[in-house]
Design an enzyme around this catalytic site. Structure first.
Site, PDB file in Angstrom:
ATOM      1  N   GLU A   1      34.494  35.075  36.759  1.00 47.35           N
ATOM      2  CA  GLU A   1      35.476  34.645  37.633  1.00 47.35           C
ATOM      3  C   GLU A   1      34.363  33.769  38.868  1.00 47.35           C
ATOM      4  OE1 GLU A   1      37.165  37.525  40.371  1.00 47.35           O
ATOM      5  OE2 GLU A   1      35.619  39.069  40.033  1.00 47.35           O
TER       6      GLU A   1
ATOM      7  N   HIS B   1      33.903  42.979  13.731  1.00 44.96           N
ATOM      8  CA  HIS B   1      35.285  42.906  13.087  1.00 44.96           C
ATOM      9  C   HIS B   1      35.978  41.408  13.301  1.00 44.96           C
ATOM     10  CE1 HIS B   1      35.060  46.828  11.576  1.00 44.96           C
ATOM     11  NE2 HIS B   1      34.710  47.453  12.705  1.00 44.96           N
TER      12      HIS B   1
ATOM     13  N   ARG C   1      42.064  34.481  51.290  1.00 42.10           N
ATOM     14  CA  ARG C   1      43.284  34.581  50.721  1.00 42.10           C
ATOM     15  C   ARG C   1      43.983  33.541  49.902  1.00 42.10           C
ATOM     16  NH1 ARG C   1      46.097  38.839  53.313  1.00 42.10           N
ATOM     17  NH2 ARG C   1      47.985  38.298  52.264  1.00 42.10           N
TER      18      ARG C   1
ATOM     19  N   GLU D   1      34.626  44.883  33.367  1.00 45.48           N
ATOM     20  CA  GLU D   1      34.181  44.693  34.527  1.00 45.48           C
ATOM     21  C   GLU D   1      33.240  43.573  35.032  1.00 45.48           C
ATOM     22  OE1 GLU D   1      35.654  44.409  37.223  1.00 45.48           O
ATOM     23  OE2 GLU D   1      34.513  44.280  38.905  1.00 45.48           O
TER      24      GLU D   1
ATOM     25  N   LYS E   1      41.849  36.538  47.258  1.00 45.20           N
ATOM     26  CA  LYS E   1      41.442  37.852  47.396  1.00 45.20           C
ATOM     27  C   LYS E   1      42.723  38.826  47.218  1.00 45.20           C
ATOM     28  CE  LYS E   1      38.433  40.999  48.155  1.00 45.20           C
ATOM     29  NZ  LYS E   1      37.485  41.330  47.214  1.00 45.20           N
TER      30      LYS E   1
ATOM     31  N   CYS F   1      48.546  33.183  50.863  1.00 46.44           N
ATOM     32  CA  CYS F   1      47.962  32.229  51.881  1.00 46.44           C
ATOM     33  C   CYS F   1      47.875  33.257  53.007  1.00 46.44           C
ATOM     34  CB  CYS F   1      49.300  31.330  52.197  1.00 46.44           C
ATOM     35  SG  CYS F   1      49.968  30.619  50.796  1.00 46.44           S
TER      36      CYS F   1
ATOM     37  N   TRP G   1      47.136  29.027  49.125  1.00 44.19           N
ATOM     38  CA  TRP G   1      46.968  29.168  47.662  1.00 44.19           C
ATOM     39  C   TRP G   1      48.127  28.734  47.007  1.00 44.19           C
ATOM     40  CZ3 TRP G   1      48.500  31.870  43.500  1.00 44.19           C
ATOM     41  CH2 TRP G   1      47.391  31.596  42.343  1.00 44.19           C
TER      42      TRP G   1
ATOM     43  N   LYS H   1      33.428  39.984  36.347  1.00 41.34           N
ATOM     44  CA  LYS H   1      32.810  39.266  37.477  1.00 41.34           C
ATOM     45  C   LYS H   1      32.006  38.000  37.292  1.00 41.34           C
ATOM     46  CE  LYS H   1      33.835  41.325  39.854  1.00 41.34           C
ATOM     47  NZ  LYS H   1      34.563  41.999  40.320  1.00 41.34           N
TER      48      LYS H   1
ATOM     49  N   ASN I   1      53.797  32.628  53.748  1.00 42.17           N
ATOM     50  CA  ASN I   1      53.007  33.284  52.739  1.00 42.17           C
ATOM     51  C   ASN I   1      53.881  33.869  51.734  1.00 42.17           C
ATOM     52  OD1 ASN I   1      51.336  34.729  50.721  1.00 42.17           O
ATOM     53  ND2 ASN I   1      51.144  36.250  52.489  1.00 42.17           N
ATOM     54  N   GLY I   2      54.139  33.744  50.441  1.00 45.95           N
ATOM     55  CA  GLY I   2      55.080  34.361  49.350  1.00 45.95           C
ATOM     56  C   GLY I   2      55.754  33.335  48.599  1.00 45.95           C
TER      57      GLY I   2
END
Ligand code: F6R
Length: 596
Positions: free
Chosen positions: A480, A496, A27, A473, A591, A2, A75, A477, A99-100
């Site tokens: 997301e 396979h 965030r 990567e 982020k 957050c 968040w 990208k 935040n946490g």
């Protein structure tokens, strides 16, 4: 994850807080809220969804009068993202933002707050209720804060105001980032400097289990046992223009196109007086002294770490392993006798990586952090730091930090031992120019994304060796930001099992930059085409064929990820654009991931 902002000064607080929150929206962004003190009353306004909803609800903050206040973007970790769970949370006298994660919230409820009726489902409300309880039992504010630090387990950055006190706000920190911004006649609290840089460039760091008592004219820092801390503030080298989109429609596009500049900046920053790329001798000594390098990171940074492993083994001849932090911390592999740990983190705040750092420090091992954020937790707590110099990365999807991480890893590996005689300065300069060339082909990526990927539910990236690492990567990208389910696959492994998923029209992107595997990957391309796949080929010029749609200029094969990832970043960007996604703020993501 957050974002927190606080303000105490002569001006109206709410518009300043909203502006600060807009810089922190990266965030987390499922809800937001403000608490503003005025004349013995704290008014709280909260809104679900993006910050713009709170902005509209409060008429840009103008509806809330008062020169002291705190704000938050959330968040969700505990409780649904609704208005009741949005911060600030309040008790009779206090409002606070957090935040946490409070890990022992259930135990705290049981031990101290049995009779309290809670208004929300959050762990945060436990903190404000405890503060109310301790102060109502006669504890002074500083004593009550120390009491909280003593009993709360978990991570927290807190900003607190008291409706009986127009002259103070309080900041408390453990494991989650928090700074105090020092102004002239005003002071601020913020999760990071960006939230405050429009008002001040001078900041006090708060370390774990410390707290700050902030007035309009003073900032006092204390340890958890009441000892006054004498700490000098520092100046942040941040420019407001660094954090604006300029003429770009999205931060992500801006950041993709900043990559040549970032590579050139890295060349400048890592050059010694003789013009050679190198890192400080004490870092080299530690790397040379170890018997194996363990690279610890998450997400995109982990993907850069895999390429780092390749560099350490192939350029420097040093055994290395790249590990996902959240796995490593609880399932630590058997370590060698003299390990060295390299942490890679754009933000320098990622809780999973930090948990490993804490663990390996207890075991007595040395560490280096590669980060974009000077003074971040992982930087402060490691033995050494190598900065990425990528400039603030605002889009949630990491682009320029990834290439910066790879470039710095290459410099570190080659400085340890350059067994293959690579002229890194020349190669990186060439890469910067080559990326610049690729940035001129936006229309091509746009068309391919629209035609091949955007209409599909799923997609594959395939490649071998470093091309495979780039595929991991590239897939992250794409998924997301566009929500197209994508897998990065070792091209030879597809047959396979996973090839069963290829059907008519499935998009497959093949990355082909390695001469030793060029033909093998092309065979795998034929296999998927014969099962109906629509293939986009990204190849390097000397290996390209007429059918390859995206051809990238030749660079040293070992360093090709720095270049081949760029079209993949664009493909993700344009796919998300065609699917109408929120590119800079994809759903469910934040982020800076400061919870485990
Ligand atoms: C994806 C992305 C994430 C981060 C990961 C680690 O685009 O940005 O996967 O790479 O959350 O974050 P840092 O590098 O800040 O430790």
């Amino acid at each position: 994850m957050c974002g927190i902002v606080g303000y105490i000064g002569p001006r109206e607080a709410a518009p300043i807080l909203l502006d600060g929150l807009s810089k922190l929206e990266y965030r987390g962004y499922d809800s937001a809220g403000l608490a503003i003190y005025n004349d013995g009353v704290i008014t709280v306004e909260r809104a679900v969804g993006k910050l713009v909803n709170l902005y509209e609800k409060t008429d840009g903050g103008n509806k809330l009068k008062g020169t002291l206040g705190i704000g938050h973007t959330r968040w969700a970790t505990h409780g649904k993202p609704n208005e009741v769970n949005a911060h600030p949370h309040s008790s009779e006298n206090f409002s606070l933002v957090h935040n946490g994660i409070i890990e022992n919230e259930a135990e705290l409820r049981r031990t101290y707050l049995r009779d309290v009726e809670f208004a929300s489902d959050t762990d945060t409300e436990v903190v404000v209720r405890l503060l109310e309880k301790f102060t109502s039992e006669g504890e002074e504010m500083d004593v009550a804060i120390m009491h909280l630090i003593d009993i709360i387990e978990g991570s927290y950055a807190l900003a607190i105001i008291d409706r009986r006190d127009p002259d103070h706000m309080y900041a408390v920190k453990n494991k989650s980032p928090l700074l105090v911004g020092k102004g002239e006649g005003f002071n601020m609290i913020g999760s990071d400097a960006m939230a405050m840089i429009a008002h001040t460039d001078t900041f006090y760091e708060i370390q774990d289990k410390e707290f700050a008592i902030v007035t309009r004219d003073s900032v006092e820092l204390y340890t958890s046992y009441s000892k006054r801390i004498d700490r000098e503030p520092y100046k942040a080298e941040l420019d407001l223009s660094d954090i604006s989109k300029g003429t770009y429609p999205h931060y992500m596009l801006k950041e993709i196109e900043e990559q040549p500049l970032v590579i050139r900046r890295i060349i400048g920053e890592y050059q010694n007086e003789a013009g050679e790329l190198t890192v400080p001798e004490e870092i080299l000594a530690d790397v040379r002294d170890c018997d194996k390098i363990y690279i610890i990171a998450c997400g995109t940074s982990y993907h850069a770490g895999i390429i780092g492993k390749h560099f350490f083994e192939n350029i420097a001849g040093k055994p290395a392993e790249s590990c996902v932090a959240s796995e490593f911390v609880y399932n630590t592999p058997l370590l060698t006798e003299k390990p060295l740990f390299i942490f890679i983190s754009q933000s320098g705040e990622t809780a999973d990586s930090r948990a490993v750092l804490v663990k390996i420090k207890e075991m007595g091992y040395k560490s280096i952090t590669l980060t974009n954020v000077k003074g971040s937790t992982l930087s402060r707590e490691a033995d050494h730091t190598l900065l990425l110099y990528a400039g603030p990365e605002i889009a949630v999807a990491s682009t320029k930090a990834y290439t910066a991480q790879i470039a710095v890893l290459a410099i570190l590996a080659a400085s340890v031992k350059n067994r293959i005689g690579i002229d890194l300065k020349y190669e990186l300069a060439l890469i910067a120019n080559t990326i610049e060339g690729l940035c001129g082909d936006r229309e091509l990526y746009n068309r391919l994304a629209e035609e091949y990927i955007a209409p599909s539910r799923n997609c594959f990236y395939i490649g071998r060796g470093v091309d495979y690492y780039v595929c991991l990567e590239a897939a992250l990208k794409l998924k997301e930001i566009s929500y197209v389910q994508t897998e990065g696959f070792a091209a030879g492994e597809l047959k396979h099992g996973t090839i069963a998923l290829i059907e008519d029209g499935t998009p497959v992107v093949a990355v082909i930059t390695q001469s030793n595997t060029n033909l093998n990957t092309r065979s795998n391309v034929k296999e998927v085409i014969s099962r109906g796949a629509k293939v986009i080929r990204i190849s390097s010029k000397s290996l390209s064929t007429r059918k390859d749609q995206i051809v990238i200029g030749d660079v040293h094969e070992m360093l090709s990820p720095l270049v081949s990832v760029v079209p993949a970043q664009y493909l993700a960007y344009y796919t998300a654009l065609h699917r109408g996604c929120d590119i800079d703020k994809p759903r469910n993501l934040a982020k800076s991931v400061t919870v485990e």
